[in-house]
Design a protein around this motif. Sequence first.
Motif, PDB file in Angstrom:
ATOM      1  N   TYR A  58       0.834  -1.204   0.000  1.00  0.00           N
ATOM      2  CA  TYR A  58       0.000   0.000   0.000  1.00  0.00           C
ATOM      3  C   TYR A  58       0.869   1.255   0.000  1.00  0.00           C
ATOM      4  CZ  TYR A  58      -4.730  -1.822   0.334  1.00  0.00           C
ATOM      5  OH  TYR A  58      -5.936  -2.399   0.044  1.00  0.00           O
ATOM      6  N   LEU A  69     -10.016   5.080   0.060  1.00  0.00           N
ATOM      7  CA  LEU A  69     -10.484   4.079   1.025  1.00  0.00           C
ATOM      8  C   LEU A  69     -11.250   4.734   2.169  1.00  0.00           C
ATOM      9  CD1 LEU A  69      -7.377   1.726   1.030  1.00  0.00           C
ATOM     10  CD2 LEU A  69      -9.682   1.102   0.320  1.00  0.00           C
ATOM     11  N   LYS A  72     -14.841   4.744   1.404  1.00  0.00           N
ATOM     12  CA  LYS A  72     -15.437   3.447   1.064  1.00  0.00           C
ATOM     13  C   LYS A  72     -16.582   3.064   1.998  1.00  0.00           C
ATOM     14  CE  LYS A  72     -12.633   0.204   2.226  1.00  0.00           C
ATOM     15  NZ  LYS A  72     -13.130  -0.535   3.374  1.00  0.00           N
ATOM     16  N   GLY A 102      -4.723  -2.486  10.462  1.00  0.00           N
ATOM     17  CA  GLY A 102      -4.916  -2.108   9.053  1.00  0.00           C
ATOM     18  C   GLY A 102      -5.944  -0.988   8.991  1.00  0.00           C
ATOM     19  N   GLY A 104      -5.909   2.057   7.922  1.00  0.00           N
ATOM     20  CA  GLY A 104      -5.955   3.042   6.846  1.00  0.00           C
ATOM     21  C   GLY A 104      -5.920   4.452   7.417  1.00  0.00           C
ATOM     22  N   ASN A 107     -10.817   6.054   9.618  1.00  0.00           N
ATOM     23  CA  ASN A 107     -12.248   6.396   9.733  1.00  0.00           C
ATOM     24  C   ASN A 107     -12.978   5.510  10.751  1.00  0.00           C
ATOM     25  OD1 ASN A 107     -12.047   4.171   8.114  1.00  0.00           O
ATOM     26  ND2 ASN A 107     -13.109   5.041   6.347  1.00  0.00           N
ATOM     27  N   ASP A 125      -1.312   0.724  11.086  1.00  0.00           N
ATOM     28  CA  ASP A 125      -1.201   0.448   9.655  1.00  0.00           C
ATOM     29  C   ASP A 125       0.281   0.517   9.287  1.00  0.00           C
ATOM     30  OD1 ASP A 125      -3.591   0.658   7.264  1.00  0.00           O
ATOM     31  OD2 ASP A 125      -1.489   0.780   6.605  1.00  0.00           O
ATOM     32  N   TYR A 126       0.695  -0.283   8.308  1.00  0.00           N
ATOM     33  CA  TYR A 126       2.113  -0.260   7.935  1.00  0.00           C
ATOM     34  C   TYR A 126       2.405   0.825   6.904  1.00  0.00           C
ATOM     35  CZ  TYR A 126       1.240  -2.968   3.571  1.00  0.00           C
ATOM     36  OH  TYR A 126       0.824  -3.396   2.347  1.00  0.00           O
ATOM     37  N   ASN A 127       1.357   1.498   6.439  1.00  0.00           N
ATOM     38  CA  ASN A 127       1.547   2.525   5.418  1.00  0.00           C
ATOM     39  C   ASN A 127       1.692   3.891   6.094  1.00  0.00           C
ATOM     40  OD1 ASN A 127       1.443   4.234   3.247  1.00  0.00           O
ATOM     41  ND2 ASN A 127      -0.597   3.636   2.567  1.00  0.00           N
ATOM     42  N   LEU A 151       2.916   0.314  12.038  1.00  0.00           N
ATOM     43  CA  LEU A 151       3.475  -0.999  12.371  1.00  0.00           C
ATOM     44  C   LEU A 151       3.005  -2.018  11.349  1.00  0.00           C
ATOM     45  CD1 LEU A 151       2.614  -1.220  16.188  1.00  0.00           C
ATOM     46  CD2 LEU A 151       4.905  -0.922  15.215  1.00  0.00           C
ATOM     47  N   ASP A 152       3.803  -3.062  11.177  1.00  0.00           N
ATOM     48  CA  ASP A 152       3.410  -4.167  10.303  1.00  0.00           C
ATOM     49  C   ASP A 152       2.641  -5.194  11.132  1.00  0.00           C
ATOM     50  OD1 ASP A 152       3.333  -6.479   8.657  1.00  0.00           O
ATOM     51  OD2 ASP A 152       5.124  -5.800   7.599  1.00  0.00           O
ATOM     52  N   ALA A 153       1.514  -5.668  10.594  1.00  0.00           N
ATOM     53  CA  ALA A 153       0.694  -6.663  11.305  1.00  0.00           C
ATOM     54  C   ALA A 153       1.490  -7.929  11.621  1.00  0.00           C
ATOM     55  CB  ALA A 153      -0.523  -7.020  10.455  1.00  0.00           C
ATOM     56  N   TYR A 170     -10.711  -4.740   9.391  1.00  0.00           N
ATOM     57  CA  TYR A 170     -11.817  -4.321   8.529  1.00  0.00           C
ATOM     58  C   TYR A 170     -11.288  -4.169   7.101  1.00  0.00           C
ATOM     59  CZ  TYR A 170     -16.422  -2.347   7.589  1.00  0.00           C
ATOM     60  OH  TYR A 170     -17.702  -2.141   7.118  1.00  0.00           O
ATOM     61  N   ASP A 171     -11.650  -5.125   6.258  1.00  0.00           N
ATOM     62  CA  ASP A 171     -11.226  -5.101   4.848  1.00  0.00           C
ATOM     63  C   ASP A 171      -9.704  -5.227   4.729  1.00  0.00           C
ATOM     64  OD1 ASP A 171     -11.793  -5.019   2.158  1.00  0.00           O
ATOM     65  OD2 ASP A 171     -11.921  -2.843   2.028  1.00  0.00           O
ATOM     66  N   ASP A 175      -5.872  -8.657   1.995  1.00  0.00           N
ATOM     67  CA  ASP A 175      -4.796  -7.785   1.492  1.00  0.00           C
ATOM     68  C   ASP A 175      -3.434  -8.150   2.065  1.00  0.00           C
ATOM     69  OD1 ASP A 175      -6.287  -6.095  -0.086  1.00  0.00           O
ATOM     70  OD2 ASP A 175      -6.533  -4.551   1.439  1.00  0.00           O
ATOM     71  N   LEU A 176      -3.433  -8.952   3.121  1.00  0.00           N
ATOM     72  CA  LEU A 176      -2.196  -9.176   3.866  1.00  0.00           C
ATOM     73  C   LEU A 176      -1.210 -10.039   3.098  1.00  0.00           C
ATOM     74  CD1 LEU A 176      -3.618 -10.013   7.409  1.00  0.00           C
ATOM     75  CD2 LEU A 176      -2.335  -7.952   6.777  1.00  0.00           C
TER      76      LEU A 176
HETATM   77  C1  LIG Z   1      -8.534  -2.048   2.076  1.00  0.00           C
HETATM   78  S1  LIG Z   1      -7.601  -1.159   3.232  1.00  0.00           S
HETATM   79  C2  LIG Z   1      -8.729  -1.015   4.583  1.00  0.00           C
HETATM   80  C3  LIG Z   1      -8.478   0.200   5.430  1.00  0.00           C
HETATM   81  C4  LIG Z   1      -9.510   0.427   6.538  1.00  0.00           C
HETATM   82  N1  LIG Z   1      -9.522  -0.671   7.490  1.00  0.00           N
HETATM   83  C5  LIG Z   1     -10.872   0.614   5.913  1.00  0.00           C
HETATM   84  O1  LIG Z   1     -11.682  -0.325   5.843  1.00  0.00           O
HETATM   85  O2  LIG Z   1     -11.134   1.737   5.413  1.00  0.00           O
HETATM   86  C6  LIG Z   1      -6.407  -2.310   3.831  1.00  0.00           C
HETATM   87  C7  LIG Z   1      -5.436  -1.674   4.801  1.00  0.00           C
HETATM   88  O3  LIG Z   1      -4.585  -2.695   5.332  1.00  0.00           O
HETATM   89  C8  LIG Z   1      -3.282  -2.165   5.468  1.00  0.00           C
HETATM   90  N2  LIG Z   1      -2.330  -3.274   5.503  1.00  0.00           N
HETATM   91  C9  LIG Z   1      -2.091  -4.214   4.567  1.00  0.00           C
HETATM   92  N3  LIG Z   1      -1.122  -5.049   4.955  1.00  0.00           N
HETATM   93  C10 LIG Z   1      -0.731  -4.634   6.182  1.00  0.00           C
HETATM   94  C11 LIG Z   1       0.240  -5.090   7.101  1.00  0.00           C
HETATM   95  N4  LIG Z   1       1.030  -6.144   6.822  1.00  0.00           N
HETATM   96  N5  LIG Z   1       0.385  -4.447   8.281  1.00  0.00           N
HETATM   97  C12 LIG Z   1      -0.403  -3.363   8.576  1.00  0.00           C
HETATM   98  N6  LIG Z   1      -1.325  -2.868   7.725  1.00  0.00           N
HETATM   99  C13 LIG Z   1      -1.497  -3.514   6.549  1.00  0.00           C
HETATM  100  C14 LIG Z   1      -3.136  -1.285   4.240  1.00  0.00           C
HETATM  101  O4  LIG Z   1      -2.101  -0.323   4.355  1.00  0.00           O
HETATM  102  C15 LIG Z   1      -4.524  -0.655   4.151  1.00  0.00           C
HETATM  103  O5  LIG Z   1      -4.590   0.556   4.865  1.00  0.00           O
END
Ligand SMILES: C[S@@+](CC[C@H](N)C(=O)[O-])C[C@H]1O[C@@H](n2cnc3c(N)ncnc32)[C@H](O)[C@@H]1O
Length: 281
Positions: A58, A69, A72, A102, A104, A107, A125-127, A151-153, A170-171, A175-176
């Motif tokens: 991301y 997002l 969304k 995660g 984002g 919100n 979130d890792y981003n 942080l990374d999950a 949530y969503d 993606d992981l």
């Molecule tokens: C589809 S978005 C959902 C964001 C938020 N939860 C929402 O529903 O609006 C997926 C989120 O997961 C985060 N993400 C993906 N892999 C991750 C990881 N390994 N560690 C932390 N965050 C991660 C992404 O950066 C992104 O913000």
Amino acid sequence: MVTTGIVSLDDSGNYFIPQALKPGLKELNQAFFFPVMATLTEKVKICFRNDGPKGYTYGEMPAEVVDLLEKKIPDCDIALEQILDPVMELRKGPICTILDLGCGGGNLSRALSRRFTDAVIYAVDYNTTAIKRATENPNYPNVNNIQFLCLDAKALPSEWTNMFDWVILYDVLHDLSGHVKAMDEVRRVLKEDGIVSLNDPDLHSNVRDNIGDTDVAGVGYAISTVICLPSSMSDGEQSGHGMGWGTENKEEFLTNAGWVVTDKRKVGSHLALNFTCVKKE
Ligand SMILES: C[S@@+](CC[C@H](N)C(=O)[O-])C[C@H]1O[C@@H](n2cnc3c(N)ncnc32)[C@H](O)[C@@H]1O
């Protein structure tokens, strides 16, 4: 997108969304993804090269993805109540510690802070762009019970062992990259009687079962091809998931990974299914 029928092209060279896809796009409120998806197509093409990366995180996507997002979930307070219902059916004590994994742009985390004013909430979130957006949000200074952390999950702080009553993805699950490690971390940081909510796109794992579902093709697979699938493949070590993972295979993964799925229900849009899980004894 024209060649696959997601976008149509008329004889004068005008692009338009085919009528059949409009109900899905309207209900999901996700047509706004299309402009940024076009730019991501170039990144996906590179992943198909033998010497290219397998995917991208991301953090490597344009910052607009975080902003999109944020739009969304039409109403985060309502979405939160929907995922909370099955949790409250199970939960005996109060919810004092919550992890939004995660998160984002934050919100849902802000909705959590409004709903659980006395709870300690961590939103991770890792981003870096997502966390920056979350902490720069004009509503953030009024919130004193969330900590946003980059942080990374797959590597949560060691001091978080057995810390959380409720963990929310949530969503995020589809993606992981490294979903096995990430869910091991969720198990570690969750209290023994803690609860996990995983809200994820509800597509069938068998592609044949999705045939004819224009929402899935036009929105689910399209978004997944440029966002979710590359994200799930970004560490280059495992096969990717994205939305194509599907509900049946995701549930099998959760069960084999030592989770008991106590509830499944549609939450948010008709394309999203919410799993409520506890640790298997
Ligand atoms: C589809 S978005 C959902 C964001 C938020 N939860 C929402 O529903 O609006 C997926 C989120 O997961 C985060 N993400 C993906 N892999 C991750 C990881 N390994 N560690 C932390 N965050 C991660 C992404 O950066 C992104 O913000």
